[in-house]
Design an enzyme around this catalytic site. Structure first.
Site, mmCIF file in Angstrom:
data_model
loop_
_atom_site.group_PDB
_atom_site.id
_atom_site.type_symbol
_atom_site.label_atom_id
_atom_site.label_comp_id
_atom_site.label_asym_id
_atom_site.label_seq_id
_atom_site.Cartn_x
_atom_site.Cartn_y
_atom_site.Cartn_z
ATOM 1 C CD GLU A 142 48.150 113.988 6.088
ATOM 2 O OE1 GLU A 142 48.034 115.230 6.221
ATOM 3 O OE2 GLU A 142 49.382 113.390 6.073
ATOM 4 C CG HIS A 181 52.374 113.833 10.378
ATOM 5 N ND1 HIS A 181 50.903 113.646 10.542
ATOM 6 C CD2 HIS A 181 52.373 114.470 9.050
ATOM 7 C CE1 HIS A 181 50.193 114.026 9.546
ATOM 8 N NE2 HIS A 181 51.177 114.475 8.678
#
Length: 250
Positions: A142, A181
């Site tokens: 990420e 997310h």
């Protein structure tokens, strides 16, 4: 050339996210009676392997390109300062997350519990090896995507003062971070965390710093959730009650 490498990093991230889709389809076709939970348990090892391959790929790509962005072209913090920023960064990240969480609940009226976090904890309880993905592989992947490939490239091209570039790049990367997310009730927290990690990246000139802070944060959150799950649920019930009272008084 650097931009091409950044695009490749993003493509690898997307490939990792959707790697288990064909596996899931095949497993469901072979065993039509399989339940959703059983299917999830069976594909988790493949998801972990996909993350491991993805992390190796982005690290290799990150080492290949020598045309650094203006963050990494600048002065980089030495080892003692880097360590200090990692330790201080964890404190800073938790402090900003707590403040953003309070605003998100008591001002914006969003739920305290994150469905994404709850799902991750359930997944780890079902397959403990996934803690390696959450606390190690995920943060590395990420940060390469959201800090170097997205924030870094936007920060590079936004004209004007560096502060403006930081604010624009941090906002865009934070919003994409929240979308990735799939947690739209906690967008504020994701944006604030994106700014925090981006600040650590810019101030030290080292991607390692936000990676380590992200890893430590995820690891501590998982550890606390697993060790004090019942206590946390009780505290959430109390805080939800306080939130109702506060909103009635405002």
């Amino acid at each position: 050339m650097r931009q091409l490498y950044s695009v490749l990093i993003i493509v690898i991230f997307l490939a990792v996210q959707f790697a288990v889709v064909p596996v899931s389809i095949i497993m469901a076709a072979v065993n039509p009676s399989i339940t959703e939970d059983q299917l999830l348990d069976q594909v988790l090892p493949y998801q972990a392997i996909a993350f491991a391959i993805g992390v190796i790929a982005v690290i290799i790509i990150g080492q290949l390109h020598k045309n650094k962005n203006r963050i990494e072209r600048g002065r980089q913090a030495d080892i003692p300062v880097t360590i200090a920023w990692i330790v201080g960064g964890v404190v800073l990240a938790y402090a900003t997350q707590v403040i953003a969480g309070l605003v998100n609940v008591y001002v914006l009226g969003n739920p305290m519990e994150s469905e994404n976090t709850a799902g991750i904890i359930d997944m780890i309880q079902s397959a403990p090896f996934m803690i390696l993905v959450v606390a190690l592989l995920g943060p590395i992947l990420e940060e390469y995507v959201f800090r170097r490939a997205i924030f870094g490239e936007i920060y590079e091209v936004v004209p004007g003062p560096k502060v403006v570039a930081f604010l624009v790049a941090g906002l865009v990367s934070g919003l994409i971070f929240a979308v990735a997310h799939w947690d739209f009730t906690h967008i504020l927290i994701y944006v604030v965390m994106a700014y925090t990690f981006s600040f650590l990246y810019v101030i030290t000139g080292r991607l390692l710093v936000p990676i380590m802070v992200h890893m430590l944060m995820n690891g501590l959150v998982v550890l606390l959730q697993l060790m004090f799950q019942d206590y946390i649920e009780q505290m959430e019930d109390i805080q939800n009650g306080l939130g109702v009272i506060i909103r009635l008084l405002m």
